[in-house]
Design a protein around this motif. Sequence first.
Motif, PDB file in Angstrom:
ATOM      1  N   ASP A 118       0.830  -1.199   0.000  1.00 23.56           N
ATOM      2  CA  ASP A 118       0.000   0.000   0.000  1.00 23.56           C
ATOM      3  C   ASP A 118       0.870   1.258   0.000  1.00 23.56           C
ATOM      4  OD1 ASP A 118      -2.383   1.627   0.312  1.00 23.56           O
ATOM      5  OD2 ASP A 118      -1.798   1.844   2.406  1.00 23.56           O
ATOM      6  N   ARG A 119       1.893   1.283   0.843  1.00 22.25           N
ATOM      7  CA  ARG A 119       2.820   2.424   0.862  1.00 22.25           C
ATOM      8  C   ARG A 119       3.540   2.563  -0.470  1.00 22.25           C
ATOM      9  NH1 ARG A 119       2.504   5.941   5.397  1.00 22.25           N
ATOM     10  NH2 ARG A 119       1.346   4.745   6.941  1.00 22.25           N
ATOM     11  N   TYR A 120       3.905   1.435  -1.054  1.00 26.50           N
ATOM     12  CA  TYR A 120       4.605   1.452  -2.337  1.00 26.50           C
ATOM     13  C   TYR A 120       3.761   2.121  -3.417  1.00 26.50           C
ATOM     14  CZ  TYR A 120       6.174  -0.465  -6.816  1.00 26.50           C
ATOM     15  OH  TYR A 120       6.554  -0.615  -8.120  1.00 26.50           O
ATOM     16  N   PHE A 121       2.493   1.733  -3.521  1.00 31.81           N
ATOM     17  CA  PHE A 121       1.624   2.323  -4.541  1.00 31.81           C
ATOM     18  C   PHE A 121       1.356   3.798  -4.251  1.00 31.81           C
ATOM     19  CE2 PHE A 121       0.585  -2.051  -5.731  1.00 31.81           C
ATOM     20  CZ  PHE A 121       0.504  -1.926  -7.105  1.00 31.81           C
ATOM     21  N   VAL A 157      13.485  -0.335  -1.977  1.00 30.07           N
ATOM     22  CA  VAL A 157      14.404   0.284  -2.941  1.00 30.07           C
ATOM     23  C   VAL A 157      13.669   1.288  -3.819  1.00 30.07           C
ATOM     24  CG1 VAL A 157      15.872  -0.173  -4.943  1.00 30.07           C
ATOM     25  CG2 VAL A 157      16.005  -1.661  -2.938  1.00 30.07           C
ATOM     26  N   ARG A 158      12.476   0.927  -4.292  1.00 31.60           N
ATOM     27  CA  ARG A 158      11.721   1.837  -5.154  1.00 31.60           C
ATOM     28  C   ARG A 158      11.294   3.092  -4.408  1.00 31.60           C
ATOM     29  NH1 ARG A 158       9.460   0.062  -9.845  1.00 31.60           N
ATOM     30  NH2 ARG A 158       9.040   2.301 -10.069  1.00 31.60           N
ATOM     31  N   ILE A 159      10.864   2.935  -3.148  1.00 31.75           N
ATOM     32  CA  ILE A 159      10.438   4.104  -2.371  1.00 31.75           C
ATOM     33  C   ILE A 159      11.617   5.020  -2.073  1.00 31.75           C
ATOM     34  CG2 ILE A 159       9.548   4.823  -0.119  1.00 31.75           C
ATOM     35  CD1 ILE A 159       7.679   2.448  -0.185  1.00 31.75           C
ATOM     36  N   VAL A 160      12.762   4.446  -1.719  1.00 29.90           N
ATOM     37  CA  VAL A 160      13.955   5.263  -1.445  1.00 29.90           C
ATOM     38  C   VAL A 160      14.396   6.002  -2.704  1.00 29.90           C
ATOM     39  CG1 VAL A 160      16.400   5.174  -0.834  1.00 29.90           C
ATOM     40  CG2 VAL A 160      14.731   3.865   0.490  1.00 29.90           C
ATOM     41  N   ASN A 161      14.376   5.330  -3.851  1.00 32.63           N
ATOM     42  CA  ASN A 161      14.743   5.998  -5.103  1.00 32.63           C
ATOM     43  C   ASN A 161      13.771   7.121  -5.426  1.00 32.63           C
ATOM     44  OD1 ASN A 161      16.950   4.342  -5.507  1.00 32.63           O
ATOM     45  ND2 ASN A 161      15.822   2.869  -6.764  1.00 32.63           N
ATOM     46  N   ARG A 162      12.504   6.906  -5.149  1.00 37.58           N
ATOM     47  CA  ARG A 162      11.500   7.944  -5.370  1.00 37.58           C
ATOM     48  C   ARG A 162      11.759   9.141  -4.463  1.00 37.58           C
ATOM     49  NH1 ARG A 162       7.960   9.505  -9.331  1.00 37.58           N
ATOM     50  NH2 ARG A 162       6.066  10.409  -8.442  1.00 37.58           N
ATOM     51  N   LEU A 163      12.151   8.852  -3.243  1.00 35.81           N
ATOM     52  CA  LEU A 163      12.422   9.913  -2.281  1.00 35.81           C
ATOM     53  C   LEU A 163      13.600  10.771  -2.734  1.00 35.81           C
ATOM     54  CD1 LEU A 163      11.890  11.188   0.521  1.00 35.81           C
ATOM     55  CD2 LEU A 163      13.468   9.508   1.470  1.00 35.81           C
ATOM     56  N   ARG A 164      14.605  10.157  -3.304  1.00 38.21           N
ATOM     57  CA  ARG A 164      15.788  10.903  -3.748  1.00 38.21           C
ATOM     58  C   ARG A 164      15.462  11.869  -4.882  1.00 38.21           C
ATOM     59  NH1 ARG A 164      20.254   5.978  -3.984  1.00 38.21           N
ATOM     60  NH2 ARG A 164      20.523   5.765  -1.706  1.00 38.21           N
TER      61      ARG A 164
END
Length: 340
Positions: free
Chosen positions: A115-118, A200-207
């Motif tokens: 859910d957080r990922y989406f 990994v996807r969430i961290v990359n999005r954050l950057r």
Amino acid sequence: MPVNSTIDHCKVPNNSTYEVLSWVMVGEFVLGLPLNLSVLYIFIFRYKFWKNKSIFLFNIVVADFLLMVILPAKVYHYQNGQRRSPINAECKTMHFLLFLNRGASIAFLITLSIDRYFNVVHLGRRNFVKVLKKTPQISILIWVLLLPLTIPTMVKTFECCNSHGRKEETPSHDVTDTFREIVYFAQIIIPFIILVYCSVRIVNRLRRKTVGEKTKLRRAVLVVISVVVVFALCFLPSTIARAVLLAVRLMDLQVEEDVVVQVYDSLMVLSYSDCLLDPLVYCFCNSGFKDAYISTFCPQFLQRKLLKADFGLGTTTTTTITTITMNCGNRTVSLPIVEK
């Protein structure tokens, strides 16, 4: 492969080790029971989870209670030199509750992470998990689907890992053992891969976000990372130890097996600490629950500090003032632009 059938593999190989492990479980029970009771009280009477779309979190609390139920019995058996209950019905019941707890905890934690990922990586797209969170029937369906995956672990020999070469097996017994081990490893390895991918996807999005937007996503990162930590500490070590134990038993190395058995059982006891770590995930997932818990159980002098403290998880906005200078005839006008 010849196997010594006179050895009782359900007796503890070292009484001192299991005496220590029993007291570790006593500590987990003493700390975990009041903690989970307090969490359950907040969810029902203060936070009203059915109104705040926290049905999945509530189910994790229920799963933790299944683990609390079996810990006193595990303590009793360890202190009496047995790795499992000698009573067949009790043994099966404990296995069922243990692995139903594990499966439910993993299923609902994974759902929260997806859910957080989406919400972060695919913001704006239809989030099917968010729709599921509003439907109590989905939680019931998850519990029902877990039942056929839990039943193979109820066989009498599971706790003692008495399979694949331990004794002469019928084809049906061999199929049951194989399916049981596949379920055991799959329910840990597959969710862990999903968690790492989401993190990994969430961290990359954050950057890639600007400074003003990063504060909004920091909570999502910590939620997924906290779930990964729970997996890494509670579930992965015992899974690796079980793989080693199966390999040692297939090679019929009795001396090495006695050592690996103690390591495996120790890491299984460590895995029971998920009932202590899961409440941390609740706080990361929902600041409303955190505020309700602090205001109910913390003293007044701590409430002010804890409720005001953001812990780097808040949604504070950053105000930036940019000045645009315009020439209007002989006058210069400065227009501030406020960005939040």
